[in-house]
Write an enzyme that holds these catalytic residues in place. Structure first.
Site, PDB file in Angstrom:
ATOM      1  N   GLU A 104      -6.593 -18.268 -10.856  1.00 59.28           N
ATOM      2  CA  GLU A 104      -7.587 -19.442 -11.262  1.00 59.28           C
ATOM      3  C   GLU A 104      -7.016 -20.849 -10.584  1.00 59.28           C
ATOM      4  O   GLU A 104      -5.842 -21.121 -10.904  1.00 59.28           O
ATOM      5  CB  GLU A 104      -7.945 -19.491 -12.584  1.00 59.28           C
ATOM      6  CG  GLU A 104      -8.669 -18.272 -12.848  1.00 59.28           C
ATOM      7  CD  GLU A 104      -9.234 -18.214 -14.371  1.00 59.28           C
ATOM      8  OE1 GLU A 104      -8.941 -19.116 -14.894  1.00 59.28           O
ATOM      9  OE2 GLU A 104      -9.888 -17.102 -14.663  1.00 59.28           O
ATOM     10  N   HIS A 109     -14.659 -20.230 -15.256  1.00 59.66           N
ATOM     11  CA  HIS A 109     -13.875 -19.932 -16.299  1.00 59.66           C
ATOM     12  C   HIS A 109     -14.361 -21.260 -17.475  1.00 59.66           C
ATOM     13  O   HIS A 109     -13.782 -22.021 -17.798  1.00 59.66           O
ATOM     14  CB  HIS A 109     -12.248 -20.275 -16.333  1.00 59.66           C
ATOM     15  CG  HIS A 109     -11.594 -19.698 -17.454  1.00 59.66           C
ATOM     16  ND1 HIS A 109     -10.192 -19.247 -17.261  1.00 59.66           N
ATOM     17  CD2 HIS A 109     -11.801 -19.714 -18.710  1.00 59.66           C
ATOM     18  CE1 HIS A 109      -9.762 -18.867 -18.732  1.00 59.66           C
ATOM     19  NE2 HIS A 109     -10.848 -19.087 -19.522  1.00 59.66           N
ATOM     20  N   GLY A 122     -14.000  -7.826 -30.883  1.00 58.15           N
ATOM     21  CA  GLY A 122     -13.303  -8.421 -31.706  1.00 58.15           C
ATOM     22  C   GLY A 122     -14.305  -9.787 -32.150  1.00 58.15           C
ATOM     23  O   GLY A 122     -15.586  -9.602 -32.405  1.00 58.15           O
ATOM     24  N   ARG A 123     -13.840 -10.999 -32.705  1.00 55.02           N
ATOM     25  CA  ARG A 123     -14.595 -12.133 -32.818  1.00 55.02           C
ATOM     26  C   ARG A 123     -15.973 -12.234 -31.890  1.00 55.02           C
ATOM     27  O   ARG A 123     -16.959 -12.140 -32.184  1.00 55.02           O
ATOM     28  CB  ARG A 123     -13.738 -13.302 -33.086  1.00 55.02           C
ATOM     29  CG  ARG A 123     -12.860 -13.340 -34.092  1.00 55.02           C
ATOM     30  CD  ARG A 123     -12.099 -14.340 -34.173  1.00 55.02           C
ATOM     31  NE  ARG A 123     -11.089 -14.467 -33.204  1.00 55.02           N
ATOM     32  CZ  ARG A 123      -9.713 -14.323 -33.521  1.00 55.02           C
ATOM     33  NH1 ARG A 123      -9.309 -14.260 -34.452  1.00 55.02           N
ATOM     34  NH2 ARG A 123      -9.065 -14.087 -32.392  1.00 55.02           N
ATOM     35  N   ILE A 124     -15.395 -12.516 -30.779  1.00 57.65           N
ATOM     36  CA  ILE A 124     -16.540 -12.729 -29.453  1.00 57.65           C
ATOM     37  C   ILE A 124     -17.369 -11.541 -29.223  1.00 57.65           C
ATOM     38  O   ILE A 124     -18.673 -11.697 -29.238  1.00 57.65           O
ATOM     39  CB  ILE A 124     -15.827 -13.290 -28.377  1.00 57.65           C
ATOM     40  CG1 ILE A 124     -14.918 -14.581 -28.475  1.00 57.65           C
ATOM     41  CG2 ILE A 124     -17.056 -13.650 -27.287  1.00 57.65           C
ATOM     42  CD1 ILE A 124     -14.038 -14.918 -27.458  1.00 57.65           C
ATOM     43  N   SER A 182     -13.077 -12.128 -20.191  1.00 59.46           N
ATOM     44  CA  SER A 182     -11.739 -12.050 -21.082  1.00 59.46           C
ATOM     45  C   SER A 182     -10.705 -13.095 -20.299  1.00 59.46           C
ATOM     46  O   SER A 182     -10.617 -14.191 -20.385  1.00 59.46           O
ATOM     47  CB  SER A 182     -11.440 -10.814 -21.184  1.00 59.46           C
ATOM     48  OG  SER A 182     -11.073 -10.109 -20.192  1.00 59.46           O
ATOM     49  N   ARG A 183     -10.172 -12.171 -19.277  1.00 60.66           N
ATOM     50  CA  ARG A 183      -8.985 -13.001 -18.565  1.00 60.66           C
ATOM     51  C   ARG A 183      -9.117 -11.990 -17.374  1.00 60.66           C
ATOM     52  O   ARG A 183      -9.265 -10.818 -17.147  1.00 60.66           O
ATOM     53  CB  ARG A 183      -7.583 -12.784 -19.019  1.00 60.66           C
ATOM     54  CG  ARG A 183      -7.148 -13.760 -20.131  1.00 60.66           C
ATOM     55  CD  ARG A 183      -7.307 -15.158 -19.839  1.00 60.66           C
ATOM     56  NE  ARG A 183      -6.923 -16.117 -20.907  1.00 60.66           N
ATOM     57  CZ  ARG A 183      -7.899 -16.675 -21.633  1.00 60.66           C
ATOM     58  NH1 ARG A 183      -9.031 -16.737 -21.453  1.00 60.66           N
ATOM     59  NH2 ARG A 183      -7.320 -17.682 -22.761  1.00 60.66           N
TER      60      ARG A 183
HETATM   61  P1  NAP Z   1     -10.084 -10.757 -30.967  1.00 68.56           P
HETATM   62  O1  NAP Z   1     -10.943 -11.189 -32.106  1.00 68.56           O
HETATM   63  O2  NAP Z   1      -8.498 -10.595 -31.228  1.00 68.56           O
HETATM   64  O3  NAP Z   1     -10.708  -9.455 -30.092  1.00 68.56           O
HETATM   65  C1  NAP Z   1     -10.164  -8.896 -29.163  1.00 68.56           C
HETATM   66  C2  NAP Z   1     -10.532  -7.349 -29.366  1.00 68.56           C
HETATM   67  O4  NAP Z   1     -10.181  -6.710 -28.362  1.00 68.56           O
HETATM   68  C3  NAP Z   1      -9.965  -6.680 -30.859  1.00 68.56           C
HETATM   69  O5  NAP Z   1     -11.404  -6.210 -31.338  1.00 68.56           O
HETATM   70  C4  NAP Z   1      -9.131  -5.827 -30.460  1.00 68.56           C
HETATM   71  O6  NAP Z   1      -9.288  -4.618 -31.176  1.00 68.56           O
HETATM   72  C5  NAP Z   1      -9.386  -5.360 -28.980  1.00 68.56           C
HETATM   73  N1  NAP Z   1      -8.365  -4.924 -28.115  1.00 68.56           N
HETATM   74  C6  NAP Z   1      -7.239  -5.737 -27.908  1.00 68.56           C
HETATM   75  N2  NAP Z   1      -6.414  -4.836 -27.341  1.00 68.56           N
HETATM   76  C7  NAP Z   1      -6.985  -3.704 -26.649  1.00 68.56           C
HETATM   77  C8  NAP Z   1      -6.807  -2.495 -25.977  1.00 68.56           C
HETATM   78  N3  NAP Z   1      -5.729  -2.343 -25.468  1.00 68.56           N
HETATM   79  N4  NAP Z   1      -7.798  -1.733 -25.828  1.00 68.56           N
HETATM   80  C9  NAP Z   1      -9.152  -1.784 -26.527  1.00 68.56           C
HETATM   81  N5  NAP Z   1      -9.287  -2.830 -27.173  1.00 68.56           N
HETATM   82  C10 NAP Z   1      -8.392  -3.790 -27.483  1.00 68.56           C
HETATM   83  O7  NAP Z   1     -10.215 -12.144 -29.806  1.00 68.56           O
HETATM   84  P2  NAP Z   1     -11.554 -13.072 -29.515  1.00 68.56           P
HETATM   85  O8  NAP Z   1     -11.506 -14.056 -30.395  1.00 68.56           O
HETATM   86  O9  NAP Z   1     -12.439 -12.159 -29.533  1.00 68.56           O
HETATM   87  O10 NAP Z   1     -11.136 -13.336 -27.925  1.00 68.56           O
HETATM   88  C11 NAP Z   1     -10.803 -12.224 -26.944  1.00 68.56           C
HETATM   89  C12 NAP Z   1     -10.458 -12.742 -25.828  1.00 68.56           C
HETATM   90  O11 NAP Z   1     -11.460 -13.471 -24.999  1.00 68.56           O
HETATM   91  C13 NAP Z   1      -9.264 -13.629 -25.868  1.00 68.56           C
HETATM   92  O12 NAP Z   1      -8.145 -13.156 -26.002  1.00 68.56           O
HETATM   93  C14 NAP Z   1      -9.445 -14.561 -24.435  1.00 68.56           C
HETATM   94  O13 NAP Z   1      -8.395 -14.107 -23.767  1.00 68.56           O
HETATM   95  C15 NAP Z   1     -10.869 -14.288 -24.147  1.00 68.56           C
HETATM   96  N6  NAP Z   1     -11.495 -15.598 -24.202  1.00 68.56           N
HETATM   97  C16 NAP Z   1     -12.056 -16.121 -22.863  1.00 68.56           C
HETATM   98  C17 NAP Z   1     -12.858 -17.357 -23.117  1.00 68.56           C
HETATM   99  C18 NAP Z   1     -13.324 -17.743 -21.581  1.00 68.56           C
HETATM  100  O14 NAP Z   1     -13.353 -19.070 -21.621  1.00 68.56           O
HETATM  101  N7  NAP Z   1     -13.782 -16.947 -20.838  1.00 68.56           N
HETATM  102  C19 NAP Z   1     -12.716 -17.978 -24.258  1.00 68.56           C
HETATM  103  C20 NAP Z   1     -12.418 -17.481 -25.292  1.00 68.56           C
HETATM  104  C21 NAP Z   1     -11.754 -16.117 -25.171  1.00 68.56           C
HETATM  105  P3  NAP Z   1      -8.276  -3.550 -31.398  1.00 68.56           P
HETATM  106  O15 NAP Z   1      -7.116  -4.303 -31.967  1.00 68.56           O
HETATM  107  O16 NAP Z   1      -8.662  -2.576 -32.638  1.00 68.56           O
HETATM  108  O17 NAP Z   1      -7.839  -2.820 -30.350  1.00 68.56           O
END
Ligand code: NAP
Length: 326
Positions: free
Chosen positions: A269, A288, A158-160, A239-240
């Protein structure tokens, strides 16, 4: 005289964010930097709050809503909101907001840092020097894996994940990704190929996980998935934690498949120093810190504060999660 909305803030946030809230609302604060607000305190403080500015360490569920009859909006200082029972909020017409976008590049930077650190065994090298075990340069001493030219598999582009793919272009990597739906814009911009999960796991040298935690993704990586990976693959989770079965990862790393894991997030955590994964030489663990830069954490807090104030003062809300429920 109109009364100003009351807001409870569950942690000491950057002053820039608190100032945004104070301008329009009465603010009360759990004034700690490193200690999460105790549940009992939160339940007491929320009793007369119209808005809540909270973190991913706060569980926002039906029990909390029962204690919060006036609550109209919750702003979380994060993009992920797996700590929030969204249907419970929607059922009571409480708006949830998050902070997408502002942390994208910073979190992609950390994913990249973990990939590089795993590939080139940076933490192992530091430990080895600190232990006085560097005796000589030798031909195959501390050899790792090339990042440039390797195959990168992004699970959750997705975004990241897309920001990670952009970085991979600079390293001449082959890029594969797995989402539920193809992402044509990502493919056009980076040449990334959409693949079934199993194929991506079997073919990638680096696997970077960036799916949100959901019922579908909980436990997505277990014994079967690790067994599909290449023996020298590096597995990176930003991710998580609960997306990964940690007991299965521990066993898989001991068996040498994948070869390396670099982790920012964990099932529970904070993890303790006695966590089994930390006993393995082929694990890098950081606490994290995906979005943890001064600029980004400040922006996340100000975006969350702006979301909350907009919701409580009837302005258009920049980042609603459940707008239909409001
Ligand atoms: P995003 O733009 O919503 O991207 C998530 C991606 O995951 C989408 O491309 C989605 O595509 C895919 N996805 C969702 N469910 C799925 C599944 N069951 N199987 C396969 N692909 C799936 O979110 P983002 O802003 O990139 O952030 C992603 C995640 O990173 C957050 O939700 C958060 O938990 C984590 N994060 C962690 C940190 C950290 O500090 N470690 C910081 C920021 C974010 P589809 O809908 O087409 O499946």
């Amino acid at each position: 005289m109109t009364t100003r909305p009351r807001v409870y803030v569950t942690r000491r946030l950057p002053e820039a964010a608190l100032a945004i809230v104070r301008q329009a609302c009465e603010l009360r604060l759990w004034d700690e930097e490193a200690i999460a607000v105790p549940r009992a305190t939160l339940l007491r403080e929320i009793a007369d709050a119209d808005g809540l500015l909270s973190l991913l360490t706060d569980r926002i569920d039906a029990g909390l809503l029962d204690a919060a009859p006036r609550l109209r909006a919750v702003a979380t200082v994060a993009v992920g909101y797996d700590n929030v029972d969204v249907p419970a909020l929607s059922a009571r017409r409480v708006l949830l907001t998050n902070t997408p976008g502002v942390l994208t590049e910073t979190t992609a930077d950390l994913a990249w840092a973990l990939m590089m650190a795993g590939a080139r065994r940076l933490v192992e090298g530091q430990r080895l020097i600190s232990a006085g075990q560097w005796t000589s340069w030798s031909p195959m001493f501390m050899v790792g894996q090339d990042v440039h030219g390797a195959t990168l598999g992004i699970v959750g582009a997705g975004r990241i994940g897309s920001a990670v793919a952009r970085r991979a272009q600079g390293f001449a990597m082959r890029i594969a990704y797995h989402n539920r739906r193809p992402a044509p814009e990502l493919e056009a911009a980076t040449g990334a190929r959409h693949q079934p999960l199993d194929q991506l796991l079997a073919e990638s040298d680096f696997i970077v996980v960036l799916v949100p935690l959901s019922a579908e993704t909980r436990g997505m990586f277990g014994t079967r998935e690790f067994a599909l990976m290449k023996p020298d693959a590096t597995f990176v989770n930003v991710s998580r934690g609960p997306v990964v079965d940690e007991a299965a990862l521990y066993a898989a790393l001991r068996a040498g498949r994948p070869g390396y894991a670099a982790l920012d997030v964990f099932e529970r955590e904070p993890i303790g120093a006695d966590h089994p994964l930390l006993t393995l030489p082929n694990v890098i663990a950081v606490p994290h810190i995906g979005s943890a830069t001064v600029a980004t954490r400040t922006r996340m807090a100000t975006v969350a504060a702006t979301n909350l104030v907009a919701a409580l003062t009837g302005q258009p809300v920049p980042h609603p999660v459940n707008p239909e429920a409001w």
